[in-house]
Design a protein around this motif. Structure first.
Motif, mmCIF file in Angstrom:
data_model
loop_
_atom_site.group_PDB
_atom_site.id
_atom_site.type_symbol
_atom_site.label_atom_id
_atom_site.label_comp_id
_atom_site.label_asym_id
_atom_site.label_seq_id
_atom_site.Cartn_x
_atom_site.Cartn_y
_atom_site.Cartn_z
ATOM 1 N N GLU A 182 -0.902 -3.465 -10.027
ATOM 2 C CA GLU A 182 0.337 -3.261 -10.789
ATOM 3 C C GLU A 182 1.552 -3.289 -9.851
ATOM 4 N N ALA A 183 1.453 -2.584 -8.721
ATOM 5 C CA ALA A 183 2.565 -2.570 -7.756
ATOM 6 C C ALA A 183 2.808 -3.978 -7.219
ATOM 7 N N ARG B 125 -6.719 3.546 -8.322
ATOM 8 C CA ARG B 125 -5.930 3.032 -7.212
ATOM 9 C C ARG B 125 -5.997 1.503 -7.131
ATOM 10 N N PHE C 42 2.652 5.798 -7.443
ATOM 11 C CA PHE C 42 1.538 6.323 -8.240
ATOM 12 C C PHE C 42 0.907 7.577 -7.643
ATOM 13 N N THR D 159 2.718 1.595 -3.322
ATOM 14 C CA THR D 159 1.791 2.092 -4.356
ATOM 15 C C THR D 159 1.651 3.612 -4.267
ATOM 16 N N ASP D 160 1.477 4.121 -3.042
ATOM 17 C CA ASP D 160 1.360 5.574 -2.855
ATOM 18 C C ASP D 160 2.594 6.307 -3.365
ATOM 19 N N ALA E 35 -3.611 0.435 -9.675
ATOM 20 C CA ALA E 35 -2.246 0.746 -9.237
ATOM 21 C C ALA E 35 -1.753 -0.290 -8.222
ATOM 22 N N LEU E 36 -2.634 -0.695 -7.315
ATOM 23 C CA LEU E 36 -2.252 -1.713 -6.319
ATOM 24 C C LEU E 36 -1.917 -3.043 -7.001
ATOM 25 N N ASP F 201 0.838 -1.205 0.000
ATOM 26 C CA ASP F 201 0.000 0.000 0.000
ATOM 27 C C ASP F 201 0.877 1.260 0.000
#
Ligand SMILES: [Zn+2]
Length: 342
Positions: A304-305, A298, A289, A285-286, A301-302, A282
């Motif tokens: 993907e991360a 989001r 992205f 990701t922050d 994005a999570l 988490d």
């Protein structure tokens, strides 16, 4: 009908159909009609609209085929590159109305499971996000998007399953299936080796990189698979790439290298973040992205991360430990002192 359809023929006998999508960020998808008499084939078939409008998007499919001087019933085979809604959504309606066979990769069962059991998919994702540090009150907002059944006209199974490297003759060309997992576990491309064409689905796109998602219990190492699949395409060195979104483009090998470098940089950025202290997915990701994403962005994005984190963890570049509250954190693997200080 929502779009004006015209004849687009990027290679002789290969027609590009441009079909609408109801998403502001991605409002078109390509299908390809390969003329070949009794072997005439359509590759991908667009989305199914959840509302009644224009017969759920069918009017566009029909008009796009009509603009190439053909009718739906001229099509004898539908090949779908992967099971995402924008490529597979209309498949059930299409095979019924055209009376044709559906061909897909044989790993498609895993991908179709997300449509069969959205609640199971959602609860697995909920657990995955929670143990990676997403706040409980945010998790429900993020998994809300996991039910895509409204965008498929039915859950049609393939009549023919391919594993990759099979060949199929369509008109003057011999097309080879090329298995390219990563964006989806069952993704296939089609290559005409004789004249250097590659129908790339979402594997290789001209201006965007396809989303690489990690879901526990499905793909083990989706980014590793994707990078290998980019190598495969780079070696094919296609003269003209016919992508699932955007215009056909040349220099496919160079585009594959550019996309691989993009992921290399992202892997490097993650290693940098976890260099000195452990972080949750988490938090990573922050940092990568940003913190101003919309919920849907989001969630992507999570995924993907996590795919990148998974890639690094499998190769021993980062190590995973668990905090007292059960949350997983990741830190750069300690190597020899010299390496750490460089
Ligand atoms: Zn797509």
């Amino acid at each position: 009908m929502r779009l004006e359809h015209r004849r687009r023929e990027p290679a002789p006998g290969v027609f590009r159909l441009v079909l609408p999508l109801p998403f502001p960020g991605l409002d078109r998808v390509n299908a390809y009609l390969l003329a070949g008499g009794i072997d005439t084939t359509l590759v991908d078939c667009g989305i199914y609209y959840p509302d009644e409008e224009d017969d759920h998007g069918w009017a566009d499919v029909e008009a796009a085929i009509g603009a190439c001087g053909m009718a739906v019933t001229d099509i004898k085979r539908l090949i779908v590159t992967h099971s995402h809604i924008d490529h597979y959504g209309m498949a059930a309606t299409f095979v019924e109305r055209a009376g044709c066979d559906l061909w897909m990769h044989d790993a498609v069962d895993d991908d179709l499971a997300a449509y069969r059991d959205p609640e199971g998919t959602r609860s697995r994702l909920r657990e995955l996000f929670r143990e990676h540090g997403v706040e409980p009150e945010e998790v429900d907002e993020l998994v809300r998007f996991e039910d895509w059944r409204g965008f498929v006209s039915g859950l049609v199974e393939p009549d023919v399953k391919v594993s990759g490297s099979e060949e199929v003759e369509i008109g003057p060309r011999t097309w080879q299936f090329v298995y390219t997992p990563g964006h989806s576990r069952s993704h296939i491309c089609l290559a005409s080796l004789g004249d250097g064409l590659l129908i790339s689905g979402d594997h290789l796109l001209p201006t965007i990189t396809p989303h690489i998602d990690y879901r526990r219990g499905a793909e083990d190492d989706p980014l590793g698979d994707f990078l290998k699949s980019l190598d495969v395409v780079e070696k094919l060195d296609p003269r003209l790439v016919l992508p699932g979104h955007g215009r056909p483009f040349e220099e496919g090998a160079e585009r594959a290298r550019i996309v691989a470098r993009h992921h290399d940089r992202r892997l490097g950025a993650i290693l940098q973040i976890v260099r000195h202290e452990p972080h949750t997915a988490d938090e990573i990701t922050d940092q990568i992205f940003g913190t101003t994403l919309l919920n849907f962005e989001r969630r992507l994005a999570l995924g993907e991360a996590l795919a990148h984190i998974r890639y690094l963890a499998r190769r021993g570049e980062i190590v995973r430990t668990q905090r007292d509250d059960g949350t997983f954190v990741y830190q750069k693997a300690s190597r020899r002192r010299r390496d750490e200080d460089d």
